[in-house]
Write an enzyme that holds these catalytic residues in place. Structure first.
Site, PDB file in Angstrom:
ATOM      1  N   HIS A  92       0.723  -1.311   0.055  1.00  0.00           N
ATOM      2  CA  HIS A  92      -0.034   0.023   0.033  1.00  0.00           C
ATOM      3  C   HIS A  92       0.957   1.252  -0.038  1.00  0.00           C
ATOM      4  CE1 HIS A  92      -3.190   2.655   1.173  1.00  0.00           C
ATOM      5  NE2 HIS A  92      -4.112   1.748   0.555  1.00  0.00           N
ATOM      6  N   ASP A 145      -8.074  -5.816   0.593  1.00  0.00           N
ATOM      7  CA  ASP A 145      -8.460  -6.319  -0.883  1.00  0.00           C
ATOM      8  C   ASP A 145      -8.070  -7.768  -0.680  1.00  0.00           C
ATOM      9  OD1 ASP A 145      -9.628  -4.398  -2.203  1.00  0.00           O
ATOM     10  OD2 ASP A 145      -7.700  -3.605  -2.827  1.00  0.00           O
TER      11      ASP A 145
HETATM   12  N1  ACO Z   1       4.170  -7.588  -4.712  1.00  0.00           N
HETATM   13  C1  ACO Z   1       5.341  -7.665  -4.825  1.00  0.00           C
HETATM   14  N2  ACO Z   1       6.455  -6.690  -4.777  1.00  0.00           N
HETATM   15  C2  ACO Z   1       5.644  -5.480  -4.173  1.00  0.00           C
HETATM   16  C3  ACO Z   1       4.080  -5.266  -4.418  1.00  0.00           C
HETATM   17  C4  ACO Z   1       3.495  -6.548  -4.275  1.00  0.00           C
HETATM   18  N3  ACO Z   1       2.060  -6.506  -4.174  1.00  0.00           N
HETATM   19  N4  ACO Z   1       3.941  -4.086  -3.840  1.00  0.00           N
HETATM   20  C5  ACO Z   1       5.169  -3.443  -3.786  1.00  0.00           C
HETATM   21  N5  ACO Z   1       6.090  -4.021  -4.116  1.00  0.00           N
HETATM   22  C6  ACO Z   1       7.630  -3.556  -4.389  1.00  0.00           C
HETATM   23  C7  ACO Z   1       7.749  -2.860  -5.355  1.00  0.00           C
HETATM   24  O1  ACO Z   1       8.367  -3.792  -6.513  1.00  0.00           O
HETATM   25  C8  ACO Z   1       9.154  -2.073  -5.135  1.00  0.00           C
HETATM   26  O2  ACO Z   1      10.010  -2.983  -4.623  1.00  0.00           O
HETATM   27  P1  ACO Z   1      11.515  -2.144  -5.120  1.00  0.00           P
HETATM   28  O3  ACO Z   1      11.739  -1.247  -4.057  1.00  0.00           O
HETATM   29  O4  ACO Z   1      12.674  -3.049  -5.160  1.00  0.00           O
HETATM   30  O5  ACO Z   1      11.527  -1.702  -6.476  1.00  0.00           O
HETATM   31  C9  ACO Z   1       8.486  -1.921  -3.343  1.00  0.00           C
HETATM   32  O6  ACO Z   1       7.743  -2.714  -3.266  1.00  0.00           O
HETATM   33  C10 ACO Z   1       7.737  -0.488  -3.345  1.00  0.00           C
HETATM   34  O7  ACO Z   1       6.717  -0.607  -4.414  1.00  0.00           O
HETATM   35  P2  ACO Z   1       6.070   0.668  -5.358  1.00  0.00           P
HETATM   36  O8  ACO Z   1       5.409   0.057  -6.140  1.00  0.00           O
HETATM   37  O9  ACO Z   1       7.135   1.681  -5.308  1.00  0.00           O
HETATM   38  O10 ACO Z   1       4.886   1.164  -4.073  1.00  0.00           O
HETATM   39  P3  ACO Z   1       3.663   2.031  -4.384  1.00  0.00           P
HETATM   40  O11 ACO Z   1       3.603   2.734  -3.041  1.00  0.00           O
HETATM   41  O12 ACO Z   1       3.920   2.779  -5.499  1.00  0.00           O
HETATM   42  O13 ACO Z   1       2.619   1.215  -4.549  1.00  0.00           O
HETATM   43  C11 ACO Z   1       0.695  -0.264  -4.437  1.00  0.00           C
HETATM   44  C12 ACO Z   1       1.514   0.613  -3.997  1.00  0.00           C
HETATM   45  C13 ACO Z   1       0.234   0.022  -5.944  1.00  0.00           C
HETATM   46  C14 ACO Z   1      -0.434  -0.680  -3.792  1.00  0.00           C
HETATM   47  C15 ACO Z   1       1.552  -1.642  -4.616  1.00  0.00           C
HETATM   48  O14 ACO Z   1       1.915  -2.069  -3.323  1.00  0.00           O
HETATM   49  C16 ACO Z   1       0.923  -3.043  -5.574  1.00  0.00           C
HETATM   50  O15 ACO Z   1       0.960  -2.812  -6.788  1.00  0.00           O
HETATM   51  N6  ACO Z   1       0.165  -3.669  -4.770  1.00  0.00           N
HETATM   52  C17 ACO Z   1      -0.639  -4.736  -5.567  1.00  0.00           C
HETATM   53  C18 ACO Z   1      -1.988  -3.993  -5.933  1.00  0.00           C
HETATM   54  C19 ACO Z   1      -2.927  -4.068  -4.760  1.00  0.00           C
HETATM   55  O16 ACO Z   1      -3.024  -4.758  -3.833  1.00  0.00           O
HETATM   56  N7  ACO Z   1      -3.484  -2.717  -4.664  1.00  0.00           N
HETATM   57  C20 ACO Z   1      -4.323  -2.310  -3.790  1.00  0.00           C
HETATM   58  C21 ACO Z   1      -4.345  -1.038  -2.811  1.00  0.00           C
HETATM   59  S1  ACO Z   1      -5.209  -0.982  -1.745  1.00  0.00           S
HETATM   60  C22 ACO Z   1      -6.504  -0.331  -2.393  1.00  0.00           C
HETATM   61  O17 ACO Z   1      -6.503   0.655  -3.320  1.00  0.00           O
HETATM   62  C23 ACO Z   1      -7.876  -0.548  -1.484  1.00  0.00           C
END
Ligand code: ACO
Length: 436
Positions: free
Chosen positions: A313, A371
């Site tokens: 998140h 979720d």
């Molecule tokens: N699985 C694997 N790796 C992940 C995940 C994941 N679900 N989420 C983040 N990471 C990793 C990224 O690859 C990144 O790694 P790095 O630092 O080595 O490059 C690091 O964690 C940070 O991730 P970002 O994408 O920069 O984080 P951001 O804050 O931009 O993204 C997000 C947040 C979009 C929710 C992301 O965690 C994601 O895609 N999660 C899966 C989708 C999801 O569950 N969304 C629901 C959000 S809650 C809602 O809307 C109710």
């Protein structure tokens, strides 16, 4: 907001004069540096794609402490609202700032209930869609289409119009979501039944048919109501910011909320519950529990493009408090439906266990978000996977409209207009086609 004694100074290595910027404090949470005069004073913009460090507004509605895993609506912890209140209390709270007393609740319930039917003509509008359209495509259209049906509540600058639009949207969203579902499966639409509560009425419109009596299951009703409470607001997330930005142009409330529905659809936002369930089903098809380890290796491999949906998140760097509540509800619903041995739930628990212990997730502070469990609950209730995000939109409508109303009432309200760092070609001359 309160002007802080602290001030920020921005200096430049090229000898340009440094500038001082005021700092404001809210009631809790990080202070903000006021950069509004930056461009006027320096000719420079700030650069923050994805709004990682930018507060786009001041708000009194929802507070999240991502490190602590805390979520408050108008100061009330989500855990208390989820256990002591219902969704109607929550809507009233988000819209008005206070929880209703008994009389106010009765009046509010009555008001919302009196608006649950939609204009009969909307059925014909809905019939224009293909039956295999994604429910979020249909819902975006239907919500936007409301502006063509309710002309007496389209002036966003008029507080009375905004109030009527708010009640209509909250009251009619369940009817529209259920109509989109019935249309898809080819069953007759079921009119709202106003003797039922909000969640019960939705279950009735979804699962009743004209040929037999439908009895609302109180465990499922309460579970759905909890889903609604947990999804009602989440401060300046992507869809809420979209609603604010869209509404800032002065468009009507239905159009602004339709923009929020469209934004919510994406898999990085509200679409994650659908994506999460699809992911669990894919792993199940690949071989279930035996394949969990292999799947996790893919997730950790940056080149695979695979993410663990329902994890991570932007704001929570701790367990999402909504996920804990949803996990409780998940157990209750599975027990009620005799699905305790549900393979997808077992799979979800196995993935969660690995992720909470694995250094990849621990070091990045990736925890389950709401979720991760809400999809399993909805599936157990009988809601089809592609309607999950529609349910989220239904619940989030109260938050969107509260945020929109707050923005419109803010004396500092202006049309939202971000700036850019231009990296494209500088002015050039169009050549005649033969010379290109
Ligand atoms: N699985 C694997 N790796 C992940 C995940 C994941 N679900 N989420 C983040 N990471 C990793 C990224 O690859 C990144 O790694 P790095 O630092 O080595 O490059 C690091 O964690 C940070 O991730 P970002 O994408 O920069 O984080 P951001 O804050 O931009 O993204 C997000 C947040 C979009 C929710 C992301 O965690 C994601 O895609 N999660 C899966 C989708 C999801 O569950 N969304 C629901 C959000 S809650 C809602 O809307 C109710």
């Amino acid at each position: 907001m309160k002007l802080s004694d602290n001030k920020a100074t921005l200096s430049f290595s090229d000898g340009s004069p440094s500038i001082e910027m005021p700092v404001y404090s809210g009631s809790v949470g990080p202070d903000v540096v006021d950069i509004r005069k930056l461009y006027g004073q320096t000719g420079m913009f700030t650069y923050d794609p994805g709004f990682l460090s930018t507060a786009a507004c001041q708000s009194t509605i929802t507070y999240i402490d991502g490190d602590k895993g805390e979520l408050l609506y108008r100061g009330y912890p989500i855990e208390q609202l989820a256990t002591k209140c219902d969704y109607m209390d929550t809507c009233y709270l988000l819209l008005n700032g206070e929880l209703p007393n008994a009389q106010q609740k009765k009046d509010f319930d009555y008001l919302v209930t009196s608006h649950t039917m939609v204009n009969e003509q909307m059925q014909y509008f809905l019939r224009g869609f293909r039956r295999d359209a994604h429910p979020m495509a249909v819902l975006t259209g239907l919500v936007g289409g409301m502006s063509a049906f309710y002309h007496d509540s389209t002036d966003i600058t008029n507080p009375e119009h905004r109030h009527i639009a708010a009640i209509r949207l909250i009251a009619k969203m369940p009817t529209l979501v259920a109509m989109a579902y019935k249309y898809k499966i080819g069953q007759p639409y079921i009119y709202p039944k106003n003797s039922l509560n909000y969640a019960g009425n939705f279950l009735h419109m979804m699962f009743a048919t004209p040929c037999e009596e439908y009895k609302v299951n109180p465990v499922l009703e309460r579970a759905l109501d909890r889903i609604f409470i947990l999804h009602a607001d989440h401060e300046q997330n992507a869809s809420t910011s979209t609603v604010r930005l869209c509404g800032s142009s002065g468009t009507n409330p239905f159009a602004a909320i339709a923009a929020g529905v469209a934004c919510l659809w994406g898999p990085a936002h509200g679409g994650a519950n659908e994506a999460c369930l699809n992911m669990l089903e894919d792993i199940q098809r690949m071989g279930g529990l035996a394949k969990v380890g292999e799947f996790m290796e893919q997730v950790k491999d940056k080149n695979s493009g695979v993410r663990l949906m329902g994890f991570g998140h932007r704001v929570y760097k701790n367990y999402d408090p909504r996920a804990k509540l949803m996990q409780e509800t998940c157990k209750e619903v599975l027990q009620e439906m005799g699905l305790e041995n549900d393979p997808l739930f077992k799979l979800a628990m196995a993935l969660e266990k690995i992720a909470l212990e694995d250094d990849y997730f621990v070091s990045r502070k990736l925890y389950p978000n709401v979720d991760f469990y809400s999809g399993i609950v909805q599936r157990a209730i009988g809601i089809p996977v592609n309607l999950f995000t529609g349910i989220f939109a239904l619940a989030r409508t109260s938050g969107w409209i509260a945020q929109l109303n707050e923005m419109m009432g803010d004396p500092e309200y202006k049309i939202g207009r971000p700036r850019q760092l231009f990296t494209g070609p500088v002015a050039r001359t169009v050549k005649a086609i033969a010379d290109r």
